[in-house]
Design an enzyme around this catalytic site. Structure first.
Site, short mmCIF file in Angstrom:
data_model
loop_
_atom_site.label_atom_id
_atom_site.label_comp_id
_atom_site.label_asym_id
_atom_site.label_seq_id
_atom_site.Cartn_x
_atom_site.Cartn_y
_atom_site.Cartn_z
N GLU A 70 -0.26 9.21 1.98
CA GLU A 70 -0.32 8.50 3.27
C GLU A 70 0.92 7.61 3.40
O GLU A 70 1.26 6.89 2.48
CB GLU A 70 -1.60 7.66 3.33
CG GLU A 70 -1.80 6.97 4.65
CD GLU A 70 -1.56 7.93 5.82
OE1 GLU A 70 -2.26 8.93 5.94
OE2 GLU A 70 -0.61 7.67 6.60
N PHE A 71 1.59 7.71 4.55
CA PHE A 71 2.82 6.95 4.74
C PHE A 71 2.68 5.86 5.81
O PHE A 71 3.68 5.29 6.23
CB PHE A 71 3.96 7.90 5.16
CG PHE A 71 4.23 8.98 4.15
CD1 PHE A 71 4.92 8.69 2.97
CD2 PHE A 71 3.81 10.28 4.36
CE1 PHE A 71 5.17 9.69 2.03
CE2 PHE A 71 4.05 11.28 3.42
CZ PHE A 71 4.74 11.00 2.26
N PHE A 83 15.00 -0.17 8.33
CA PHE A 83 14.92 -0.80 7.00
C PHE A 83 16.27 -1.41 6.58
O PHE A 83 16.63 -1.40 5.43
CB PHE A 83 14.40 0.19 5.95
CG PHE A 83 12.90 0.35 6.02
CD1 PHE A 83 12.08 -0.29 5.12
CD2 PHE A 83 12.33 1.09 7.04
CE1 PHE A 83 10.70 -0.20 5.23
CE2 PHE A 83 10.95 1.20 7.16
CZ PHE A 83 10.13 0.56 6.25
N LEU A 84 17.00 -1.90 7.57
CA LEU A 84 18.27 -2.58 7.28
C LEU A 84 18.22 -4.04 7.77
O LEU A 84 19.27 -4.63 8.02
CB LEU A 84 19.44 -1.86 7.95
CG LEU A 84 20.05 -0.67 7.19
CD1 LEU A 84 21.30 -0.16 7.91
CD2 LEU A 84 20.39 -1.01 5.74
N ALA A 134 18.00 -7.66 7.01
CA ALA A 134 18.06 -8.56 5.84
C ALA A 134 17.02 -9.67 6.03
O ALA A 134 16.73 -10.08 7.15
CB ALA A 134 19.45 -9.15 5.71
N GLY A 172 7.42 -7.08 0.79
CA GLY A 172 6.14 -7.44 0.17
C GLY A 172 5.15 -6.33 0.45
O GLY A 172 5.53 -5.19 0.70
N CYS A 223 2.06 -2.01 -1.46
CA CYS A 223 2.53 -0.72 -1.95
C CYS A 223 3.89 -0.72 -2.64
O CYS A 223 4.05 -0.12 -3.70
CB CYS A 223 2.56 0.29 -0.80
SG CYS A 223 0.90 0.64 -0.20
N LYS A 262 4.19 -2.02 -6.40
CA LYS A 262 3.44 -1.25 -7.40
C LYS A 262 3.97 0.18 -7.50
O LYS A 262 4.05 0.75 -8.58
CB LYS A 262 1.93 -1.29 -7.15
CG LYS A 262 1.45 -0.51 -5.97
CD LYS A 262 -0.06 -0.50 -5.92
CE LYS A 262 -0.47 0.21 -4.65
NZ LYS A 262 -1.67 0.95 -4.73
N LYS A 277 3.83 -9.14 6.49
CA LYS A 277 4.61 -8.78 7.67
C LYS A 277 3.76 -9.05 8.91
O LYS A 277 2.56 -9.30 8.78
CB LYS A 277 5.06 -7.33 7.60
CG LYS A 277 3.94 -6.32 7.64
CD LYS A 277 4.56 -4.94 7.69
CE LYS A 277 3.49 -3.88 7.84
NZ LYS A 277 4.03 -2.56 7.92
P1 NAD Z 1 -8.02 -1.30 0.10
O1 NAD Z 1 -8.15 -2.10 -1.14
O2 NAD Z 1 -7.75 -1.97 1.40
O3 NAD Z 1 -9.36 -0.41 0.31
C1 NAD Z 1 -10.01 0.28 -0.70
C2 NAD Z 1 -11.48 0.39 -0.35
O4 NAD Z 1 -12.12 1.23 -1.30
C3 NAD Z 1 -12.24 -0.94 -0.38
O5 NAD Z 1 -12.93 -1.14 0.84
C4 NAD Z 1 -13.21 -0.78 -1.55
O6 NAD Z 1 -14.42 -1.50 -1.38
C5 NAD Z 1 -13.43 0.72 -1.55
N1 NAD Z 1 -13.94 1.28 -2.81
C6 NAD Z 1 -13.59 0.99 -4.08
N2 NAD Z 1 -14.27 1.75 -4.95
C7 NAD Z 1 -15.08 2.56 -4.22
C8 NAD Z 1 -16.02 3.57 -4.54
N3 NAD Z 1 -16.28 3.92 -5.81
N4 NAD Z 1 -16.66 4.18 -3.53
C9 NAD Z 1 -16.42 3.85 -2.25
N5 NAD Z 1 -15.54 2.90 -1.89
C10 NAD Z 1 -14.88 2.26 -2.86
O7 NAD Z 1 -6.90 -0.21 -0.21
P2 NAD Z 1 -5.83 0.45 0.82
O8 NAD Z 1 -4.78 -0.52 1.16
O9 NAD Z 1 -6.57 1.15 1.88
O10 NAD Z 1 -5.16 1.53 -0.16
C11 NAD Z 1 -5.88 2.67 -0.62
C12 NAD Z 1 -4.90 3.57 -1.33
O11 NAD Z 1 -3.92 4.07 -0.41
C13 NAD Z 1 -4.12 2.89 -2.45
O12 NAD Z 1 -3.90 3.79 -3.48
C14 NAD Z 1 -2.80 2.55 -1.79
O13 NAD Z 1 -1.74 2.48 -2.70
C15 NAD Z 1 -2.61 3.73 -0.85
N6 NAD Z 1 -1.80 3.43 0.34
C16 NAD Z 1 -1.95 2.23 0.98
C17 NAD Z 1 -1.19 1.97 2.12
C18 NAD Z 1 -1.30 0.65 2.82
O14 NAD Z 1 -0.44 0.38 3.68
N7 NAD Z 1 -2.30 -0.16 2.55
C19 NAD Z 1 -0.30 2.94 2.61
C20 NAD Z 1 -0.21 4.18 1.97
C21 NAD Z 1 -0.98 4.40 0.82
#
Ligand code: NAD
Length: 441
Positions: A157-158, A255-256, A258, A263, A266, A269, A328
């Protein structure tokens, strides 16, 4: 198609709502009851533009509902998207506690299902995880064979938080990493209504595309921030420099900007995990290492500029206003927000910190517990009596502040514009001691 979404955070809920808006039947699952109740009332548990309206419409038309009952959701679905969090843990690796648990839970339900389903991982993970780690978990818990009894894929997911719904519905590309043709074609079927090129690869390649993309974007920002620090010393404005660089179609202006650094949940990590992987496989990446280092120092540039502007060059005992806490604008997410190291450093140096954010106040309360930290309802109250102000997040309401607002409210009108929101000439001509990242004298 019938879709189960496991995890209703930023990614899961937006994915579910957007698929439902395309006519699919979606069941969302989470372990937090409050979230389930809110979603079923048609309200979003997270702040994301357009999501509330979308959910109330979808829930009222029975296109989407949420449940704690994972088994029910999976048995009713053709595709199961796992979207749980993969936060970072020590040693710069992902913490797979939630991902492993969700995968086991899904596997246990597959045990009792004779219908072919495809499990799709959306949670970001290190390349190789879906194939080498999650596939065996699914096979062990279900007692079934991946590729024969059920399919498996990784679909990165992007989306960007703040504009997540728009991004999901208007992607630049869709990447489908499947273990076989059947898995890929079932995942592809859910994206037929999307106007974007589809890249079909294996899961490990798809996982690598995800974290390499984020690492590149982070590198671009760290690059322009380093250029900003050079520009500042040689008296040229990084905004003009970035404009000139970005006019080259090979580079692009995106993305340029400054500022105080990147933060969010994503970038750090993902780039840290990729850097860690590069070391483990004996090709340590110098670029990734430097990108992380540059970003660690960048937020503190704002304090350097502030100290330089203060008459005694010290923030000790001073009242400092912070405008913006979220990582942001248009999100309440404070994960890895640059406001955190800035505020901690100011408190450490003995400043009294007064902060404002239009939506991230509740999240901020969970992070800062110092008696020298105060939260305010509006920017005006935050600026009142301040010796200096740092603009940390470029919320639109701050751009409505006039030079007079700063002058009338602040004790000494020193403004460090960490996001370059204001016109330096105008601010300075009205008597504001104005500094910006990458701005000469
Ligand atoms: P988040 O922490 O906002 O949401 C995760 C959800 O999963 C929570 O509501 C939590 O309660 C639930 N959960 C945990 N364990 C569970 C289980 N066993 N069964 C059901 N639900 C459960 O996370 P997010 O920001 O949505 O990110 C999710 C993934 O997507 C991550 O790996 C992240 O790196 C990736 N990602 C995030 C973004 C972003 O902008 N936030 C963008 C692209 C990819």
């Amino acid at each position: 198609m019938k879709i189960a979404i496991i995890g209703t955070g930023y990614v899961g809920l937006v994915t579910g709502a957007c698929f439902a808006s395309k006519g699919h039947e979606v069941i969302c699952v989470d372990v937090i009851e409050d979230k389930i109740k809110k979603i079923n009332r048609g309200q979003s548990p997270i702040f994301e533009e357009g999501l509330d309206d979308m959910l109330s419409d979808l829930v009222s038309r029975n296109k989407l509902y949420a449940t704690l009952n994972l088994e029910h959701a999976i048995l009713k679905s053709d595709l199961v998207f796992i979207c749980v969090g993969t936060p970072s843990k020590e040693e710069a690796k992902y913490d797979y506690t939630y991902l492993e648990q969700a995968t086991k839970d899904v596997g246990l339900v597959l045990k009792d299902s004779d219908k072919y389903k495809v499990v799709v991982i959306k949670s970001t993970c290190t390349p190789g995880t879906t194939n080498d780690h999650l596939k065996p978990i699914l096979e062990q818990t279900s007692g079934r064979k991946c590729g024969k009894d059920f399919g498996l894929g990784f679909n990165p997911e992007f989306l960007r938080e703040g504009v997540a719904v728009y991004d999901f519905l208007n992607p630049d590309r869709i990447v489908i990493g499947g273990i076989d043709k059947k898995s890929i074609s079932m995942i592809e079927a859910v994206f037929t209504d999307f106007n974007a090129p589809i890249l079909k690869v294996d899961p490990t390649t798809a996982e690598m595309i995800k974290i390499a993309s984020n690492s590149f974007l982070a590198m671009k920002i760290s690059f322009i921030n380093e250029m900003a620090n050079i520009a500042e010393k040689i008296d040229c404005d990084i905004k003009d420099v970035a404009k000139g660089i970005g006019m080259d179609s090979r580079i692009s202006p995106k993305f340029l900007g400054a500022g105080l650094g990147w933060g969010g949940s994503c970038f750090l990590k993902d780039i840290s995990a990729l850097y860690q992987l590069s070391k483990e496989i004996s090709v340590p990446s110098k670029l990734l290492e430097s990108t992380i280092q540059v970003n660690k120092l960048q937020p503190l540039r704002s304090i350097e500029l502030l100290e330089r502007a203060l008459s005694d060059h010290s923030v000790k005992g001073k009242k400092i206003a912070i405008l913006g806490l979220a990582f942001k604008p248009n999100t309440d997410d404070m994960r890895e927000a640059v406001s955190i190291p800035i505020i901690h450093e100011l408190l450490h140096k003995g400043a009294e910190v007064h902060a404002h954010d239009p939506v991230a106040i509740e999240n901020a309360k969970l992070i800062f517990d110092s008696s020298n930290f105060y939260l305010h309802e509006g920017p005006e109250q935050t600026l009142s009596g301040a010796h200096g102000c740092i603009i940390v997040t470029e919320w639109r309401i701050y751009s409505k502040l006039s030079p007079r607002d700063f002058i009338n409210k602040m004790k000494t009108p020193i403004v460090i514009d960490g996001r370059r929101m204001f016109n330096p000439k105008k601010m300075r001509s009205k008597g504001i001691n104005y500094y910006g990242i990458g701005l000469g004298k």
